[in-house]
Design an enzyme around this catalytic site. Structure first.
Site, mmCIF file in Angstrom:
data_model
loop_
_atom_site.group_PDB
_atom_site.id
_atom_site.type_symbol
_atom_site.label_atom_id
_atom_site.label_comp_id
_atom_site.label_asym_id
_atom_site.label_seq_id
_atom_site.Cartn_x
_atom_site.Cartn_y
_atom_site.Cartn_z
ATOM 1 N N HIS A 182 0.777 -1.219 0.394
ATOM 2 C CA HIS A 182 0.329 0.098 0.039
ATOM 3 C C HIS A 182 0.984 1.300 -0.355
ATOM 4 O O HIS A 182 0.595 2.662 -1.019
ATOM 5 C CB HIS A 182 -0.942 -0.399 1.029
ATOM 6 C CG HIS A 182 -2.058 -0.656 1.323
ATOM 7 N ND1 HIS A 182 -2.942 -1.666 2.022
ATOM 8 C CD2 HIS A 182 -2.800 -1.304 -0.320
ATOM 9 C CE1 HIS A 182 -3.840 -2.131 1.748
ATOM 10 N NE2 HIS A 182 -3.892 -2.505 0.028
ATOM 11 N N CYS A 189 1.981 -15.180 -16.206
ATOM 12 C CA CYS A 189 1.592 -14.789 -15.816
ATOM 13 C C CYS A 189 2.418 -14.503 -14.469
ATOM 14 O O CYS A 189 3.919 -15.424 -14.345
ATOM 15 C CB CYS A 189 0.237 -14.881 -14.669
ATOM 16 S SG CYS A 189 -1.097 -15.155 -15.508
#
Length: 567
Positions: free
Chosen positions: A189, A498
């Protein structure tokens, strides 16, 4: 002068002076009380104040940055409102005679430790969220009004052992030019907030707070993932030249972002996103991506005290599908086991959990009921939205066929006469060797390069995620990927890469040259990857791929790609 390689988690260049940041709020280890109910009341007042505090922070961040950034603090509010957590704190006060502060610290630590060992970086981030919330709650219990005490001046580079999201938004970030936390990856974050602020951030600098002194001049050199301590005059000149090149290149990338992703000679490449949270879907349209190549679902299970219901899962999957507006959506089923255990499951001991029962094998054994519920939710959503199901950590045909049998059984119970596309995520050497049989049975194949690199190179994936670029392009890994590409193509099935390799422009070019037409990555990496592909011909990339596959060492792989891809 000292130059240290790190991992750039927010791009750019920074030149400033170090401010060492330390968290000063601690709780005495022996804090005990005689009047438990007074402490419970003190806790309740702190909870109320912290909730009001977070509501204000979330609102401010939404207006200043946007919905994704505000979601960070909305999730903090969810943690504060979790009755299981609050009850645990209260129980520690009443049963153990803990003071409110010590009870908060003990409960938050216990909950956070369950997530701290998780391999998935998105879920490790939840562990930091819990500690961030705990510290905010401690602040209100102790009556401290200011979370951050660092006084910033113009041109500050914050250096910290760990920086919390709350720290960054409560600092005077107008004076901040760079961030150097020792810990934290690209999905963290703090990294998300730094990117939103346009502040370069580099992590993975071991002992940064010990190596760097207050006021020391620092450079963050985004061109080579380096932190420069006390730079020389010549290094400053090199830095400035690289910074000018970077800014010019960033302008070109932004200008061409809307263009289709195809090589100079017209070979079209689909670029998709890896997602760990529903709110990240807003970046799909803004980054001109084809859809979601991998939606992780573990966050629904790992950071909650009870398993989600079928209805709750359906609501989340539908929300993502709606946000994508018809774009492709590939949802990975639960990847539990190893170091990933939900709070509501009793952990089973394994001598080597990283090599134990994981992914689809875990779903088909220890958590079959959870797997059935997830499949039920996915099948019901697939009646209205075009989704695909991806099975993680498949080792062989028996794994796939057993999972398929469960899906058919659940589909029959719901009156559904056909399954949505079902794919296999190739992450182990066993799956590579079985690719022909797997590709014949699956509707599509994806390659999880992070885990595949770990198992092929016998190296912890977290070590690979830091700075070891050369091991990430080890010839054995490229050759394994080529085997999967060839086996999948022979069966006429689509294949997607991925993982971290797809997000590196030069390696993405090698993968395209090897025959890959679908790349799934973090949205923040997509613009540079697309730009690089647009400025190379497929013939060039094939030539570079052939040289890379023939190279006996990672250094020679790097030389094979050098100069092929711009930027």
């Amino acid at each position: 002068m000292k130059v240290i390689q790190g991992k750039l988690v927010s791009p750019g260049f920074a030149d400033g002076r170090a401010v060492l940041f330390r968290d000063r709020w601690t709780v005495p280890a022996r804090e005990t009380v005689d009047d438990a109910e007074t402490e419970v009341a003190r806790l309740q007042r702190a909870l109320h104040a912290a909730r009001k505090d977070l509501e204000g922070v979330s609102s401010r961040v939404h207006s200043e940055f946007g919905a994704q950034e505000a979601e960070i603090f909305s999730s903090h509010l969810e943690i504060l409102n979790d009755p299981v957590l609050v009850d645990d704190i209260v129980a520690r006060i009443r049963a153990d005679n803990f003071g409110a502060g010590r009870a908060i610290q003990a409960s938050m630590t216990s909950f956070a430790e369950r997530l701290a060992i998780v391999d998935d970086p998105y879920l490790r981030e939840r562990e930091q969220d819990i500690r961030d919330v705990g510290r905010r709650l401690l602040r209100h219990v102790n009556g401290h009004l200011n979370l951050c005490t660092a006084e910033l001046v113009e041109g500050t580079v914050i250096v910290a052992g760990e920086l919390m999201p709350s720290d960054l938004v409560e600092l005077d970030y107008a004076k901040l030019v760079g961030v150097v936390p020792e810990r934290g990856g690209a999905p963290s974050h703090v990294a998300i907030l730094a990117r939103s602020l346009g502040i370069p951030a580099i992590t993975g600098i071991h002992d940064a707070t010990r190596l760097i002194t207050e006021g020391q001049r620092l450079l963050i050199d985004g061109s080579e993932n380096a932190l420069v301590i006390a730079p020389s005059y010549n290094r400053l000149e090199t830095y400035r030249a690289r910074q000018r090149e970077y800014l010019d290149f960033a302008d070109v990338v932004a200008r061409d972002e809307h263009l289709p992703c195809q090589t100079r000679d017209g070979r079209e490449i689909q670029v998709l996103a890896n997602m760990g949270r529903p709110n990240e879907a807003e970046f799909i349209a803004s980054e001109q991506l084809a859809g979601v190549g991998l939606l992780r679902t573990e966050f629904l299970f790992l950071d909650h005290p009870r398993p989600p219901t079928v209805a709750q899962q359906m609501a989340l999957y539908e929300e993502v599908a709606q946000r994508l507006g018809g774009r492709e959506l590939v949802i990975r089923t639960l990847d539990l086991g190893g170091d990933k255990f939900p709070l509501f499951l009793e952990r089973e001991f394994e001598n080597n959990p990283g090599m134990g029962v994981r992914g689809i094998r875990f779903s088909l054994s220890a958590t079959r009921s959870l797997f059935r519920d997830q499949i039920r939710a996915l099948l019901l959503v697939a009646r209205r939205y075009p989704i695909s199901i991806l099975l993680p950590m498949v080792v062989g045909v028996d794994d796939f066929e057993e999972a398929q049998a469960v899906m058919l059984e659940v589909a029959g119970e719901e009156g559904i006469d056909h399954l949505p596309p079902v794919g296999v995520l190739v992450e182990t050497p066993a799956a590579v060797l079985m690719i022909d049989a797997l590709a014949r049975r699956a509707d599509f194949i994806s390659i999880g390069t992070n885990d595949l690199a770990q198992f092929i190179l016998a190296a912890d994936r977290n070590a690979l995620e830091t700075v070891d670029y050369y091991r990430a392009i080890h010839p054995s890994l490229l050759q394994a990927i080529q085997m999967v590409i060839d086996g999948t193509a022979a069966c006429g099935k689509p294949l997607t890469i991925c993982g971290e390799l797809a997000s590196m422009p030069d390696i993405a070019g090698i993968l395209v040259g090897m025959g890959v037409t679908r790349l799934s990555m973090s949205p923040v990496s997509s613009a540079r990857v697309k730009h690089a592909i647009r400025h190379a011909s497929y013939a060039q990339l094939q030539q570079a791929a052939a040289a890379a596959l023939a190279a006996p060492t990672a250094a020679e792989v790097a030389r094979a790609v050098q100069g092929i891809m711009p930027g």
